[in-house]
Write an enzyme that holds these catalytic residues in place. Structure first.
Site, short mmCIF file in Angstrom:
data_model
loop_
_atom_site.label_atom_id
_atom_site.label_comp_id
_atom_site.label_asym_id
_atom_site.label_seq_id
_atom_site.Cartn_x
_atom_site.Cartn_y
_atom_site.Cartn_z
N VAL A 98 4.65 78.02 -128.84
CA VAL A 98 4.58 79.24 -128.03
C VAL A 98 4.06 78.93 -126.63
O VAL A 98 4.56 79.44 -125.63
CB VAL A 98 3.69 80.30 -128.72
N ILE A 100 6.85 76.18 -124.69
CA ILE A 100 8.23 76.53 -124.34
C ILE A 100 8.22 77.46 -123.12
O ILE A 100 7.66 78.56 -123.17
CB ILE A 100 8.94 77.21 -125.53
N ASP A 117 25.62 89.26 -83.42
CA ASP A 117 26.16 90.14 -82.38
C ASP A 117 25.11 90.27 -81.28
O ASP A 117 23.91 90.23 -81.54
CB ASP A 117 26.46 91.53 -82.94
N ASN A 176 -3.32 79.02 -122.79
CA ASN A 176 -2.03 79.49 -122.29
C ASN A 176 -2.16 80.87 -121.64
O ASN A 176 -1.55 81.15 -120.59
CB ASN A 176 -1.02 79.54 -123.43
N ASP A 188 -1.91 80.46 -117.57
CA ASP A 188 -0.50 80.68 -117.20
C ASP A 188 -0.30 82.01 -116.48
O ASP A 188 0.50 82.10 -115.54
CB ASP A 188 0.39 80.66 -118.45
#
Length: 881
Positions: free
Chosen positions: A284, A287, A331, A711, A715
Site C-alpha cells: 500500500v 505502490i 498579434d 506513508n 506522503d
C-alpha cells in the site's frame, strides 16, 4: 406564451415578436427576462452530473490494495490485537480524507475555470445594448450577431447584412449557408433549408444580424442531440498517461518485492499474520497509484491560480506544454499595444494636418469626415462618447471632434446596405440614402482602396489621381509608426441590385488618409526581453504596413539591428511550404498578413521542430489556434470561435501575460517533477528497508502500523506543499524544455535510485547499531530515522540546483509549517504514553534521539553535495542558469 412546435420560419418578424411577447425596437425588459429565466431555465445543455462529494470520498477506498488491507486488518483484530486493527483503519481513513480534500479542491478549481470559460452574448434589453452570460438568454431576447460569434441560442433572424453561418456542427454541411430575414412560405423540415433561422452552436462566418431567441438549452436543436455530446470522456494529459504507465510498472515491481518479503519472513519462521500484514502494508505504501491523480490536482490547481494572472486555461495539457514553448507568435493590436487608438494625422487635399485643426469647411474635408462617421460600426453612448472596436471608435471620435455627429448624420443619411470588412478585400463599404440619391463610403488599407480609385476629390473638385504619390504618402505616415487607412466615395442614382464587391467597389473617388497610433503597452518591452533570455523567440504578426510594423517592432525590442527579417503577406504567399521553412526561423515580423496565412506560419515552425504559441481573435484565426501547440485567444476583444478553438484565453489581452503563463507553466512542471522525485524515492526507501533486512540477518525493521504511519505523514502534506514551491531562480534564463524530454531527465532517475538506497541503508545501519549496542528501542529508532530522513530529503530537493541555505527555509511557508508539524507528530508517537501501545514505540533517550537526528541528516547533506556537483556541471546534464 406558447412557443413549442411553432414553425418560426413561416412567421413574419412582427408575428414572431407578438408570439414571443417582445419588442423589436427595445427587446425585453430586465424584469421580464428574469421572470422568463425562472420559467424556462438556463440556456445550457444538460451534462453528466458531477460526482457528489460522498462518492469522491468512497472512491478513495476502491483501490484493490486498500480494500485488502482493511479486510486483513479486520481479520487481524478478530484473531489478534484489536488496537492494531483500529489504528490501521484510522490511518487508512485519514489517508483517504487527505486524498478526498485534494481531489475536491481540484474539482472545484476545474468547475470555476469552466464557469469562467462560458461564452457571452450581445442582447438588446431595456432598449440598451448589453453583454450577458449566454446561459441567461431567454425566449424573446433580441440577440445581436457578428462575424466570429457562436450563435448562443436558436434564433429567428429579424435583420441580416450579408450573413453567412457555418452549420456543419448540426447539418454536416461544410459550406457556410447564406441567411436572410424573409419569411418562408413552405413548411420545410431540413434545418439547412430554414434560411431565416440560426441555431445554437453554429458559427457566424460573415456579416451581421439581429435575431429573436425562440428556443434555449435542451429545447434548441443542439439540445435535442445533446445526449450524443455527453458520451465523450475527458482525455488525459500526456504526463498523466506516462505516469499511469510508470505506476503500473512500479506496482508490479513493488508487489514482487512484497511477495518476496512475505516468503522470506515465513522461511525465517516469522508469524504468518504479521508477515502478511507487513507485506500488505508495504505494498500500500510503495505502490505509487496516486501519481496520475497528483498530476491532475497539480495542473488543475495551477490552472486555477493562473486565472489571477489573467490567463484562463481551457485545456489542462496546455499547462504542461507552456514550459516547452520556443516561439510566441503574437498579434500586434491589443496584445503588444494598448488597443487604444487615436487619430493623430489626417491627409487630404494635398495637406497633412492634425485632426484637431479647425477651419476645414471646404471639400474634401466635409465629405471625408462624413465618411469617418458613417462608414463606421462604432456608436455614441448616452454621454456622446464613441464606443466599439478601438479603430472604429477612434475614427468616430475624430469626426465628432470636427463637428460631425453620427446620430444626426444617420437621420439625414440612413445606412441602406453594406459590404462588411473582410481580410481578403481589406476594406468595407456602406451605402447611404441622400436627397440626391445614394452615396457609398469605402474605407480600408491604402493599397486596397487607392487602387480602386479613378479620381481624387480636391478643393477645386474631382481631379485625376496620382496613385503612386498617394501610396508614398501612406508609406511616409506608416514610417512614423501610424496605422494608415484610406477613404473614398462613389455616388449612385439608386441602390445597386448587386452585392458583389468587385462590381461595387471600383471607380471610386479618393478622399484622404487617416493616421492612427496605438501606443505599445509599457510592460511589453520587458516581457520581450524576458522571452529572449528564456530562449523563446517573440514574433509579431500584424495587418499593418511593413514600415509601420518595423517601427513598432523596433520600439518593442522584437526587431534588433541584426539579420531579423520582416516578411509581408504577399511574399509569404509566393513561397511554397518547403521554401518558407528555410526562412521561417529568421522572420521576426509578418506584415499585411491574412489570418488564413497564420496556419502556414505555425506548420512551418512545427516542421522545424519548434513549439509554437499563437495568438488570435478572429473567426479566421481558429484553424491556426487549433493547429498551434498553444492557441491563445483574446478574452476582451476576441470572437467566440477563437476562444472555443484556443487552449488558453488572455483575460487582459496582454502579451506580458503570455510570458507570465510560460513562467508559471515551467514552475508547475518543475514542482510536479519534485513531487515525483520525492514520492518514488521515499517509497523505494521503505521497500529497501524492509526487503534488505532479512538478507543482512536483521529482524523485520518496521511493523505494519509504522509503515502506514510513515506513508501517511510524509506522503500527504509534505508532498502537497511541494506544489506551492516558488519558481526556481533563473527559471526564465534557461532554454525551453524539449517536448520529448523524459520526465526523469537531468539525473532524476539516478537520484531516485541512489537516495532511496541511501535512505534504506541509513535505516538498516541504525537498526544494526541499536541491536549491536543492546538497545531495546531499535525499532522505534528505525521508525524515527525513516520518517526524519524523508523530511530531510524533501527539504533538500526543494530546488534542483540551489542549496536550501541559499533559498531559505522559510521561502516556502507551507513547506516549513508542514515539516515542523510532521516532526511534532512523529515526536508524539514516541513520547506520548497513550500513542506508544498503538505504534509499538518506546520513548527514546536524548542520546538516541540525537543519533536519529544525526543519521537522518546524512540524506540531507548527501543531496546537498549532489546539487553542489550539479551546479559545477560535474554531474548530470542540467541547463545552466
Amino acid at each position: 406564451m406558447h412557443i413549442n412546435n411553432t414553425h418560426w420560419h413561416m412567421l413574419s418578424s412582427d408575428e414572431v415578436a407578438q408570439r414571443l411577447e417582445t419588442n423589436l425596437q427595445s427587446g425585453l425588459s430586465s424584469v421580464n427576462a428574469a421572470e422568463r429565466l425562472a420559467r424556462f431555465g438556463f440556456n445550457s445543455l444538460q451534462e453528466k452530473r458531477a460526482r457528489p462529494p460522498w462518492i469522491m470520498l468512497l472512491d478513495q477506498f476502491t483501490d484493490f490494495m486498500i480494500a485488502v488491507l482493511i479486510a486483513a486488518a479486520v481479520i487481524s483484530g478478530i484473531v489478534g490485537d484489536v488496537s492494531d486493527t483500529i489504528a490501521i483503519i484510522v490511518i487508512v481513513i485519514l489517508n483517504a480524507v487527505i486524498g478526498f480534500i485534494q481531489e475536491y479542491r481540484a474539482e472545484r478549481a476545474m468547475a470555476a475555470l469552466k464557469r469562467m470559460a462560458e461564452s457571452s452574448a450581445h442582447v438588446l434589453r431595456d432598449g440598451q445594448k448589453k453583454v450577458v452570460n449566454a446561459s441567461k438568454l431567454v425566449p424573446g431576447d433580441m440577440v445581436l450577431l457578428e462575424a466570429g460569434n457562436v450563435v448562443p441560442a436558436d434564433l429567428r433572424i429579424i435583420e441580416a447584412a450579408r450573413l453567412k453561418i457555418d452549420e456543419s456542427a448540426l447539418t454536416g454541411e461544410s459550406v457556410a449557408v447564406e441567411k436572410q430575414a424573409q419569411v418562408l412560405s413552405i413548411p420545410v423540415t431540413s434545418l439547412g433549408d430554414k434560411t431565416c433561422m440560426a441555431y445554437k452552436g453554429t458559427i457566424v462566418t460573415y456579416g451581421r444580424a439581429r435575431g429573436l431567441v425562440v428556443a434555449t438549452g435542451m429545447n434548441s436543436e443542439l439540445g435535442k442531440i445533446a445526449t450524443l455530446l455527453n458520451e465523450s470522456s475527458e482525455s488525459k494529459t500526456p504526463m498523466q498517461k506516462r505516469l499511469a504507465n510508470l505506476g503500473k510498472r512500479l506496482a508490479i515491481a513493488a508487489l514482487a518485492i512484497c511477495v518476496l518479503v512475505f516468503v522470506i519472513g515465513m522461511l525465517r519462521g516469522e508469524p504468518m499474520l504479521l508477515m502478511f500484514m507487513t507485506a500488505l502494508s508495504l505494498a500500500v505504501a510503495a505502490i505509487p497509484s496516486a501519481l496520475p491523480a497528483v498530476v491532475t490536482i497539480s495542473l488543475a490547481l495551477g490552472a486555477h491560480k493562473m486565472v489571477k494572472q489573467n490567463a484562463l486555461i481551457r485545456r489542462l495539457p496546455a499547462v504542461e506544454t507552456l514550459g516547452s514553448v520556443t516561439f510566441i507568435c503574437s498579434d500586434k493590436t491589443g496584445t503588444l499595444t494598448q488597443n487604444k487608438m487615436y487619430v493623430t494625422a489626417i491627409y487630404a487635399d494635398g495637406t497633412l494636418c492634425d485632426p484637431l485643426n479647425e477651419g476645414r469647411n471646404t471639400e474634401p474635408w466635409p465629405t471625408l469626415f462624413r465618411a469617418l462617421a458613417l462608414s463606421n460600426d462604432a456608436h455614441l453612448d448616452h454621454h456622446n462618447k464613441a464606443c466599439g472596436e478601438p479603430t472604429e471608435a477612434a475614427l468616430l471620435h475624430a469626426a465628432q471632434v470636427a463637428g460631425y455627429n453620427k446620430t444626426a448624420l444617420e437621420q439625414q443619411m440612413p445606412r441602406l446596405m453594406e459590404l462588411p470588412f473582410d481580410s481578403e478585400r481589406k476594406r468595407m463599404t456602406t451605402f447611404h440614402g441622400t436627397d440626391e440619391g445614394i452615396v457609398a463610403y469605402t474605407k480600408g488599407s491604402p493599397e486596397a482602396v487607392i487602387l480602386q480609385c479613378s479620381r481624387i476629390l480636391m478643393a477645386g473638385g474631382e481631379q485625376p489621381i496620382d496613385r503612386a504619390s498617394l501610396l508614398r504618402q501612406a508609406e511616409a505616415m506608416a514610417a512614423d509608426g501610424l496605422r494608415v487607412l484610406a477613404f473614398a466615395f462613389r455616388r449612385w442614382t439608386s441602390l445597386p441590385a448587386s452585392e458583389q464587391p468587385d462590381e461595387l467597389e471600383n471607380g471610386l473617388v479618393f478622399l484622404g488618409l487617416s493616421g492612427l497610433i496605438d501606443p505599445p503597452r509599457s510592460e511589453v518591452p520587458e516581457a520581450v526581453s524576458l522571452c529572449k533570455s528564456a530562449g523563446i523567440i517573440p514574433v509579431m504578426i500584424t495587418g499593418d504596413h511593413p514600415v509601420t510594423a518595423r517601427a513598432i517592432a523596433h520600439k518593442l525590442g522584437i526587431l534588433t539591428d541584426g539579420d531579423d527579417r520582416v516578411m509581408t503577406g504577399t511574399e509569404l504567399a509566393q513561397l511554397d511550404q518547403a521554401a518558407f521553412e528555410i526562412e521561417v526561423e529568421q522572420v521576426r515580423v509578418y506584415a499585411r498578413v491574412d489570418p488564413a496565412q497564420k496556419i502556414k506560419i505555425v506548420r512551418a515552425l512545427q516542421d522545424k521542430g519548434e513549439i509554437v504559441a499563437m495568438t488570435g481573435d478572429g473567426v479566421n484565426d481558429a484553424p491556426a489556434l487549433k493547429t498551434a501547440d498553444i492557441g491563445i485567444a483574446m478574452g476582451k476583444g476576441g470572437t467566440d470561435v477563437a476562444r472555443e478553438a484556443a487552449h488558453m484565453v488572455l483575460l487582459d489581452d496582454n502579451f506580458a501575460t503570455i510570458v507570465q503563463a510560460v513562467r508559471h507553466g515551467r514552475r508547475l512542471y518543475d514542482n510536479i517533477r519534485k513531487f515525483i522525485r520525492y514520492g518514488i524515492t521515499t517509497n523505494s526507501a521503505e521497500v529497501w528497508t524492509v526487503f534488505l533486512a532479512p538478507f543482512l540477518g536483521l529482524p523485520i525493521p518496521l511493523l505494519p502500523i509504522q509503515i502506514l504511519w510513515v506513508n501517511l505523514i510524509t506522503d500527504g502534506l509534505p508532498g502537497l506543499a511541494l506544489t506551492a514551491e516558488p519558481a526556481e531562480r533563473g527559471i526564465m534564463r534557461r532554454p525551453p524544455r524539449p517536448p520529448q524530454e523524459s520526465l526523469f531527465s537531468h539525473g532524476m532517475w539516478q537520484h531516485m535510485i541512489w537516495v532511496g538506497l541511501l535512505m534504506g541503508g541509513v535505516c538498516l545501519l541504525t537498526q544494526a547499531w541499536a541491536l549491536y549496542s543492546g538497545s531495546a528501542h531499535w525499532q522505534t529508532m528505525v521508525f524515527t530515522v525513516l520518517t526524519l530522513s524523508q523530511l530531510a530529503h524533501i527539504m533538500a530537493i526543494r530546488s534542483e540546483r540551489e542549496s536550501l541555505f541559499a533559498i531559505g527555509f522559510l521561502s516556502n511557508p507551507a513547506m516549513a509549517a508542514t515539516v515542523i508539524f510532521t516532526f511534532m507528530l512523529q515526536m508524539a508517537t514516541i513520547y506520548m504514553p497513550s500513542l506508544n501501545p498503538i505504534f509499538k514505540t518506546q520513548p527514546l533517550s536524548m542520546s538516541e534521539l540525537a543519533l536519529c537526528l544525526a543519521l537522518s541528516s546524512v540524506v540531507f547533506f548527501a543531496v546537498e553535495v549532489e546539487k553542489w556537483l550539479v551546479r559545477r556541471e560535474w554531474l548530470y546534464h542540467t541547463p545552466a542558469v
